[in-house]
Design a protein around this motif. Structure first.
Motif, PDB file in Angstrom:
ATOM      1  N   PHE A 184       0.536  -1.358  -0.493  1.00 45.94           N
ATOM      2  CA  PHE A 184      -0.007   0.127   0.243  1.00 45.94           C
ATOM      3  C   PHE A 184       0.718   1.356   0.023  1.00 45.94           C
ATOM      4  CE2 PHE A 184      -3.330  -2.794   1.866  1.00 45.94           C
ATOM      5  CZ  PHE A 184      -3.636  -2.853   0.529  1.00 45.94           C
ATOM      6  N   SER A 185       2.032   0.894  -0.439  1.00 43.04           N
ATOM      7  CA  SER A 185       2.908   2.447  -0.720  1.00 43.04           C
ATOM      8  C   SER A 185       3.268   3.251   0.690  1.00 43.04           C
ATOM      9  CB  SER A 185       2.496   3.104  -1.748  1.00 43.04           C
ATOM     10  OG  SER A 185       1.962   2.568  -2.598  1.00 43.04           O
TER      11      SER A 185
ATOM     12  N   TYR B  94      -4.404  -0.367   4.072  1.00 43.71           N
ATOM     13  CA  TYR B  94      -5.372  -0.101   2.404  1.00 43.71           C
ATOM     14  C   TYR B  94      -6.926   1.389   2.340  1.00 43.71           C
ATOM     15  CZ  TYR B  94      -9.174  -0.595  -0.600  1.00 43.71           C
ATOM     16  OH  TYR B  94     -10.347  -0.738  -1.706  1.00 43.71           O
ATOM     17  N   GLN B  95      -7.141   1.765   3.757  1.00 43.80           N
ATOM     18  CA  GLN B  95      -8.222   2.907   3.360  1.00 43.80           C
ATOM     19  C   GLN B  95      -6.849   4.453   2.596  1.00 43.80           C
ATOM     20  OE1 GLN B  95     -11.292   1.807   4.249  1.00 43.80           O
ATOM     21  NE2 GLN B  95     -12.101   3.968   3.094  1.00 43.80           N
TER      22      GLN B  95
ATOM     23  N   ARG C 295      -3.687   4.539   1.811  1.00 47.45           N
ATOM     24  CA  ARG C 295      -2.504   3.947   1.153  1.00 47.45           C
ATOM     25  C   ARG C 295      -1.461   4.922   0.350  1.00 47.45           C
ATOM     26  NH1 ARG C 295      -7.512   2.082  -1.348  1.00 47.45           N
ATOM     27  NH2 ARG C 295      -7.926   2.209  -3.229  1.00 47.45           N
ATOM     28  N   GLY C 296      -0.654   5.146   0.093  1.00 48.89           N
ATOM     29  CA  GLY C 296       0.368   5.719  -0.303  1.00 48.89           C
ATOM     30  C   GLY C 296       0.048   5.798  -2.048  1.00 48.89           C
TER      31      GLY C 296
END
Lengths: 242, 242
Positions: free
Chosen positions: A122-123, A237-238, A240-241
């Protein structure tokens, strides 16, 4: 190519000792097993030696051929392993940071490894672990990262200091909490954010909850309990980058 | 109260054998360890015997006192355990079903247990596991559920049959997939939904992906790989029941 046949060989003893944290700390070395992980480690130039009891699929300057018996001695795994590499610990530094993960006393190596793997997906840009978080170079933690640890700077530090520094740098810090907390829809996304997850039993320590800008709770019904790696996945996730 | 001091006692042998799947299948019994799990099991009336080498904190008709040595023999755990219960397998049937979780060949007991725990937290009503999913009554699976397995009907079945039946009953079935798939924002919530997660290496089988109404992918950057229990958490949170 070097070849070792004796279980008493001093290198064999040295490598086997790397299953102990103390020996990893003293030498700055750790072990990884299997073709996939070794391939990832080679890309990062951290491999010191590749040990095998078969044909080695890698073109590498330092390959040691051993007997299957020695392989079983060095390996941590119950099933047969044919490739092991001795690696230097990573010292990756983060570049531009937009998303930071902070782990406060995570005890289970599987959870630690899974959280790092998820952070890469997720970056997220950096993972800070508290002094009392379990060792990253534990066999199970490494296996659970599935190689992601080679792509992520992981820094052991005092998390109170880290939070204060990040806040100075303009970061919004969010700690997971069950009390006095907001849901994800109430905490807006912003450019620079850090997320704190805590120990499997106690959660995030009071002092860090106090330092954080927001306390976040994941809406649940019923059982009201999530594994920390699952909670981490939902939140990362919510937010995420890019 | 019955008391056992011999390691050769036939009951001790029978209990120890319950660490093997075959023995659990033959007897319909399984073991749980620790006060928290036993408390949850007592509520469900599935406890047959409580075994302890200390004062028993529960008021129960069938308590057996044993030596610490016997306790260590029966326990699966490396650290000392003082309470073990022999339980009858559950046969919970779902009531009204709005959210179903389908697990297709999940191999790791920790992942299976964590997925069930998460399903309870997000108000799922039933879990279906394929024939080749690992055993629910494995020690590690039970530990990972953290007691949630006592609150959830878990049914072993042919998942193709389950999917067809659920679709007849008006369910939308969503399978996780990396190919030809939609994101969560593209798949609307509806009253009756079932979600399929697959094997750690292979994912959801082609035939189930084909039967499903939607194929879902979790948006990721970079490493493109999530642990199945983490993926399950993200999706179950998004589509949580009421």
């Amino acid at each position: 190519m070097e070849s070792i046949t004796s279980l008493q060989n001093s290198k064999v003893k040295k490598w086997t000792a790397l299953h102990k944290k103390k020996e990893r700390d003293n030498t700055g070395l750790f072990l990884i097993e299997g073709e996939h992980l070794i391939q990832e480690a080679l890309k990062e130039n951290i491999v010191e030696t590749i040990i095998t009891d078969e044909q080695c699929p890698f073109d590498f300057e330092n390959i040691v051929q051993v007997s299957p018996q020695i392989m079983r001695k060095i390996s941590d795994n119950v099933s047969a392993v044919h490739l092991i590499a001795v690696c230097h610990k990573l010292e990756k530094q983060p570049d531009m940071v937009s998303r930071a993960l902070l782990l406060d006393g995570v005890q289970d190596p599987g959870n630690l490894g899974t959280l790092i793997r998820t952070a890469v997906s997720f970056s997220f840009d950096v993972v800070y672990v508290s002094e009392d978080t379990c060792d990253l170079y534990n066999d199970k933690a490494i296996r659970s990262t599935q190689g992601a640890l080679f792509h992520m700077p992981v820094i052991r530090a005092n998390l109170v200091d880290v939070v204060k520094q990040l806040q100075k740098d303009g970061f919004t810090i969010v700690a997971t909490s069950l009390e006095e907390s907001e849901t994800m829809s109430e905490i807006p996304k912003s450019e620079h954010m850090g997320f704190i997850f805590g120990n499997e039993g106690q959660g995030v320590s009071k002092v860090l909850q106090h330092e954080a800008n927001h306390r976040l709770r994941i809406e649940m019904h019923g059982f009201e309990s999530l594994n920390v790696a699952v909670a981490g996945g939902i939140v990362m996730y919510q937010y995420r980058g890019k």
